[in-house]
Motif scaffolding. Structure first.
Motif, PDB file in Angstrom:
ATOM      1  N   GLU A 270       0.836  -1.208   0.000  1.00  0.00           N
ATOM      2  CA  GLU A 270       0.000   0.000   0.000  1.00  0.00           C
ATOM      3  C   GLU A 270       0.867   1.253   0.000  1.00  0.00           C
ATOM      4  N   HIS A 271       1.929   1.214   0.778  1.00  0.00           N
ATOM      5  CA  HIS A 271       2.854   2.351   0.843  1.00  0.00           C
ATOM      6  C   HIS A 271       3.504   2.604  -0.516  1.00  0.00           C
ATOM      7  N   ALA A 272       3.977   1.548  -1.159  1.00  0.00           N
ATOM      8  CA  ALA A 272       4.626   1.713  -2.460  1.00  0.00           C
ATOM      9  C   ALA A 272       3.660   2.297  -3.485  1.00  0.00           C
ATOM     10  N   ALA A 273       2.408   1.874  -3.450  1.00  0.00           N
ATOM     11  CA  ALA A 273       1.419   2.411  -4.385  1.00  0.00           C
ATOM     12  C   ALA A 273       1.173   3.892  -4.122  1.00  0.00           C
ATOM     13  N   ARG A 274       1.094   4.265  -2.859  1.00  0.00           N
ATOM     14  CA  ARG A 274       0.896   5.683  -2.521  1.00  0.00           C
ATOM     15  C   ARG A 274       2.108   6.508  -2.939  1.00  0.00           C
ATOM     16  N   ALA A 275       3.305   6.008  -2.677  1.00  0.00           N
ATOM     17  CA  ALA A 275       4.521   6.724  -3.078  1.00  0.00           C
ATOM     18  C   ALA A 275       4.583   6.880  -4.589  1.00  0.00           C
TER      19      ALA A 275
ATOM     20  N   LYS B  56      15.494   9.985  -3.957  1.00  0.00           N
ATOM     21  CA  LYS B  56      14.893   9.486  -5.186  1.00  0.00           C
ATOM     22  C   LYS B  56      13.522   8.863  -4.910  1.00  0.00           C
ATOM     23  N   PRO B  57      12.661   8.831  -5.920  1.00  0.00           N
ATOM     24  CA  PRO B  57      11.365   8.178  -5.738  1.00  0.00           C
ATOM     25  C   PRO B  57      11.477   6.747  -5.215  1.00  0.00           C
ATOM     26  N   ALA B  58      12.520   6.033  -5.621  1.00  0.00           N
ATOM     27  CA  ALA B  58      12.684   4.654  -5.141  1.00  0.00           C
ATOM     28  C   ALA B  58      12.899   4.609  -3.637  1.00  0.00           C
ATOM     29  N   GLN B  59      13.554   5.630  -3.083  1.00  0.00           N
ATOM     30  CA  GLN B  59      13.746   5.671  -1.635  1.00  0.00           C
ATOM     31  C   GLN B  59      12.430   5.941  -0.915  1.00  0.00           C
ATOM     32  N   LEU B  60      11.591   6.767  -1.517  1.00  0.00           N
ATOM     33  CA  LEU B  60      10.309   7.093  -0.906  1.00  0.00           C
ATOM     34  C   LEU B  60       9.387   5.875  -0.843  1.00  0.00           C
ATOM     35  N   ARG B  61       9.492   4.990  -1.801  1.00  0.00           N
ATOM     36  CA  ARG B  61       8.533   3.871  -1.858  1.00  0.00           C
ATOM     37  C   ARG B  61       8.942   2.712  -0.952  1.00  0.00           C
ATOM     38  N   ARG B  62      10.110   2.785  -0.316  1.00  0.00           N
ATOM     39  CA  ARG B  62      10.534   1.709   0.583  1.00  0.00           C
ATOM     40  C   ARG B  62       9.889   1.912   1.944  1.00  0.00           C
TER      41      ARG B  62
END
Length: 295
Positions: free
Chosen positions: A16-21, A51-57
């Motif tokens: 859910e977090h990754a989808a929101r990010a 980076k966006p990849a860091q936000l989605r973790r």
């Protein structure tokens, strides 16, 4: 350590977090793929260089146990409980990064302890172009150079945030009420400052796994909302990017700026409390001595 999440629980939250990010960064990632820049939103990924990849973790926050999570055994600041259960460990972070831990705690506590100041009207961006033919953003000035300079000269500059003040033009520096220095930042930061509100995202990312991912994204959303006001109140003509100006050179514009500024200060206060509690425990706000007392 009172909370443990089963593998099905924590993997669902991570998804859910990754989808929101991904939703929050979709426009930026699309522009980056096309090689396009944006004078408002690039700031969130360049000045704040995450980076966006860091936000989605996703992380669960300090002390929250992830059951059956062997893939996180090598992740920074995670500690085992048993064979394959792991949790983000605040003690590991503080042992490895004592200076950073102390700085983040001081910044959060001291900023939270002060009353907000609401008389700057976003003039820091105006001071960054004062009496200059060239400026940081390749965007025309909404009022032109002479009228922009006149707005600066008609007001007292009251910037308290070093990372805004350091971009003032040489002619604007002596016009500021204060002369902030990096070492003074914990002494001067106050919750009415837009940049102090945006910086909650920076502190959240520095704490990394010690905060729940949902809270980190909340700080990013606040930073994005503040950034829009920051640039809407700036001297630039951003009509090409559909940004409606907040005309702080007028009484109505000042009123709108302060109203929105107060709203962001209220949101920031809630997030500071949540950050301290998630990192240091439920009694973090009132039950633990402020490290600033010895700093």
């Amino acid at each position: 350590m009172n909370v443990a999440l089963s593998r099905s629980e924590w993997t669902a939250r991570a998804e859910e977090h990754a989808a929101r990010a991904d939703a929050l960064t979709a426009a930026h990632r699309a522009r980056a793929a096309r090689g396009e820049s944006h004078p408002v939103w690039d700031f969130l990924f360049t000045y704040y260089s995450y980076k966006p990849a860091q936000l989605r973790r996703w992380h669960p926050g300090a002390g929250v146990v992830l059951e059956d999570a062997p893939e996180r055994a090598a992740w920074r600041w995670y500690t085992r409980r048993g064979a394959d259960d792991l949790f983000p460990d605040a003690a590991s972070f503080e042992a490895e990064k004592p200076e950073l831990a102390g700085l983040v705690e001081r910044m959060l506590r001291r900023t939270a302890s002060r009353p907000g100041q609401f008389g700057c009207f976003g003039l820091h961006e105006w001071a960054m172009v004062y009496r200059q033919d060239e400026h940081r953003h390749p965007v025309p000035l909404r009022l032109g150079r002479d009228a922009t300079d006149a707005v600066v000269e008609a007001h007292e500059l009251r910037c308290t945030h070093f990372d805004a003040f350091r971009f003032f033009t040489p002619e604007a520096v002596p016009r500021n009420r204060l002369q902030p220095r990096r070492e003074d930042q914990p002494l001067l930061e106050q919750p009415g400052c837009l940049h102090a509100g945006m910086d909650l995202y920076k502190w959240a990312m520095k704490l990394g796994p010690l905060l729940p991912g949902e809270l980190v994204l909340d700080t990013f959303e606040l930073a994005a909302d503040i950034r829009l006001l920051d640039m809407a109140a700036a001297p630039y003509d951003l009509s090409e990017w559909d940004v409606e100006p907040v005309r702080i050179e007028t009484a109505d514009g000042k009123g709108e700026y302060v109203r929105r500024q107060r709203g962001f200060a209220e949101r920031g206060a809630v997030l500071r409390t949540r950050m301290l509690e998630a990192w240091l425990g439920d009694d973090a706000v009132t039950g633990r001595p402020d490290p600033s007392a010895v700093a």
